[in-house]
Design an enzyme around this catalytic site. Sequence first.
Site, short mmCIF file in Angstrom:
data_model
loop_
_atom_site.label_atom_id
_atom_site.label_comp_id
_atom_site.label_asym_id
_atom_site.label_seq_id
_atom_site.Cartn_x
_atom_site.Cartn_y
_atom_site.Cartn_z
N THR A 1 10.69 -7.71 -11.73
CA THR A 1 9.94 -9.15 -11.99
C THR A 1 8.70 -9.28 -10.91
O THR A 1 9.02 -9.10 -9.89
CB THR A 1 11.01 -10.06 -11.81
OG1 THR A 1 12.18 -9.69 -12.80
CG2 THR A 1 10.65 -11.79 -12.15
N GLN B 1 -7.59 0.11 3.80
CA GLN B 1 -8.52 -0.56 5.06
C GLN B 1 -9.68 -1.08 4.67
O GLN B 1 -10.56 -1.64 5.52
CB GLN B 1 -8.71 0.41 6.20
CG GLN B 1 -7.31 0.44 7.12
CD GLN B 1 -6.80 -0.67 7.61
OE1 GLN B 1 -7.42 -1.76 7.88
NE2 GLN B 1 -5.33 -0.73 7.86
N GLY C 1 0.95 -1.08 0.13
CA GLY C 1 -0.08 0.14 -0.08
C GLY C 1 1.02 1.19 0.16
O GLY C 1 0.49 2.47 -0.92
N THR C 2 1.95 1.15 0.80
CA THR C 2 2.92 2.43 0.70
C THR C 2 3.15 2.66 -0.48
O THR C 2 3.32 3.82 -1.13
CB THR C 2 4.10 2.12 1.78
OG1 THR C 2 3.59 1.94 3.11
CG2 THR C 2 5.04 3.28 1.82
N CYS D 1 6.95 4.97 18.17
CA CYS D 1 8.48 5.14 18.77
C CYS D 1 9.38 6.03 17.93
O CYS D 1 9.93 5.35 16.86
CB CYS D 1 9.00 3.75 19.19
SG CYS D 1 10.57 4.00 20.31
N SER E 1 -3.89 -3.12 -0.50
CA SER E 1 -2.67 -3.67 -0.05
C SER E 1 -3.07 -5.16 0.27
O SER E 1 -4.01 -5.27 1.07
CB SER E 1 -2.01 -3.12 1.23
OG SER E 1 -0.90 -3.96 1.95
N GLY E 2 -2.46 -6.00 -0.05
CA GLY E 2 -2.84 -7.55 -0.09
C GLY E 2 -2.89 -8.06 1.29
O GLY E 2 -3.97 -8.73 1.85
N HIS E 3 -1.89 -7.88 1.99
CA HIS E 3 -1.97 -8.32 3.54
C HIS E 3 -3.00 -7.95 4.31
O HIS E 3 -3.27 -8.38 5.40
CB HIS E 3 -0.75 -8.09 4.05
CG HIS E 3 -0.36 -6.83 4.66
ND1 HIS E 3 -0.19 -6.55 5.97
CD2 HIS E 3 0.21 -5.71 4.09
CE1 HIS E 3 0.23 -5.41 6.12
NE2 HIS E 3 0.59 -4.69 5.00
N ASN F 1 -7.30 4.08 9.44
CA ASN F 1 -6.66 2.58 10.10
C ASN F 1 -6.89 2.59 11.76
O ASN F 1 -7.03 1.69 12.09
CB ASN F 1 -5.14 2.22 9.37
CG ASN F 1 -4.41 3.54 9.54
OD1 ASN F 1 -4.68 4.67 9.08
ND2 ASN F 1 -3.11 3.38 10.51
N1 PLP Z 1 -2.51 2.89 4.41
C1 PLP Z 1 -3.30 2.61 5.18
C2 PLP Z 1 -4.73 3.18 5.73
C3 PLP Z 1 -2.91 1.50 5.95
O1 PLP Z 1 -3.52 1.13 7.06
C4 PLP Z 1 -1.65 0.87 5.77
C5 PLP Z 1 -0.93 -0.17 6.44
O2 PLP Z 1 -1.21 -0.26 7.69
C6 PLP Z 1 -0.79 1.25 4.59
C7 PLP Z 1 -1.47 2.56 3.82
C8 PLP Z 1 0.31 0.64 4.13
O3 PLP Z 1 0.23 -0.69 3.49
P1 PLP Z 1 1.40 -1.41 3.38
O4 PLP Z 1 1.77 -2.05 4.75
O5 PLP Z 1 0.95 -2.53 2.37
O6 PLP Z 1 2.48 -0.78 2.85
#
Ligand code: PLP
Length: 410
Positions: free
Chosen positions: A239, A181, A74-75, A327, A201-203, A153
């Site tokens: 890749t 989210q 996602g980042t 932190c 984001s997949g995870h 989030n």
């Molecule tokens: N955006 C939101 C709202 C998120 O909650 C997160 C991850 O917690 C991200 C972006 C980042 O996703 P990733 O961990 O896949 O980089």
Amino acid sequence: MGQKTIYYFDNNATTRVPPEVLEAMLPYLTDEWGNPSSAYGFGNRLAKHIEHARQKVAALINAEPREIVFTSCGTESNNTAIQSCLLTHPGKRHVITTAVEHSANIKFGQFLQKQGYEVTFLPVEPDGSLDLHLLETSIRPDTAVVSVMWANNETGVLFPIEEIAAICLSKGVLFHTDAVQVPGKLKIDVKSLGVDLLSLSGHKLHAPKGIGLLYVKRRTKFQPYVIGGHQERGKRGGTENVASIVGFGRAADLVMARIDEENSRVRRMRDRLENSILAGIPHTIRTGARDPRLPNTSNIAFDGVEAEAILVLLDHVGVCASSGSACTTGALDPSHVLTAMGLSPSRARGCVRFSLGFYNSDADVDYLLEHLPPIIQRLRAMAPTATADRPRHKHPSTPKHDEAARVAAD
Ligand code: PLP
């Protein structure tokens, strides 16, 4: 040695990869290890599996498969979206985002400021909502993109993405939303939303870590962020992570099939958890609006207690939850989301997020409700002055802080 049972209330952090997803991925981690760009069949036969997965994730958000660019997370999707809008509109050097975005946007915005771009971080109201009039009037002729998250989030608070998209369209500005989210919790239809770019984001939806996507509406000018090979039709070099892409596709299927259950069963469990905590543990409030909100997320302020201490004691009994504290310099900074909502740093440091998911059961909620109250009691007994003699929901604070408490306690 038997593994300790985990009571997982941190589904906004990451989600379990279910056996169906792992099974779909395994061939691409074992026998089918070729490179999809190869000239020979052992490699290039994998391309069709990538395209199959692309169709599935496109269906999850009602996009065309060619509008999907696979990324690593996602980042990366968020960074790519914003940078692409700036690079394809070189005369425009202003970005609008909000003060409560994920650090993927906050830190990228700060990075852009150091590069000489102007970035507006819109403030939020005490309940976490956005002033759309302020958003509209912040758009300038040199604004390249508005990037506003769909679901927060930390609090689960939802922003009105359709309305923001309409404002951006009327002003002729590109609109990106971080929808990381959202899948599995709300239905996503990029066509009716009217967004130009959208990140997933997949995870967060039961695919593995290390895979994400960026939806890029057809005919939107685009500039890659990861520059290299011709993969993803030249939109993202590198890749392909074939196994994870296939897993992402399978997870998208599962999430679509389960969404109604997620919306009713999970919401019911979340509400039971939240209402029981608020009613049963003194000096607690929900942070952020009750609605509109993700059905799985509850963020609770436990006044007079440090969230980190709560999390450690919860961990001792196998419960996983989280706080938004970061932190940075060796000390814990309160969540930027909660302080942007006007919570005092001390109240924000006492906030814990519980995020439920498909694999939670009523028994998990019972377990948490049994173990949480004595933990709070124990911690408060160690610092008895923290909440002593204070009427519920009344704390020495700034006026904005009081407003936050009032809204959250409704
Ligand atoms: N955006 C939101 C709202 C998120 O909650 C997160 C991850 O917690 C991200 C972006 C980042 O996703 P990733 O961990 O896949 O980089």
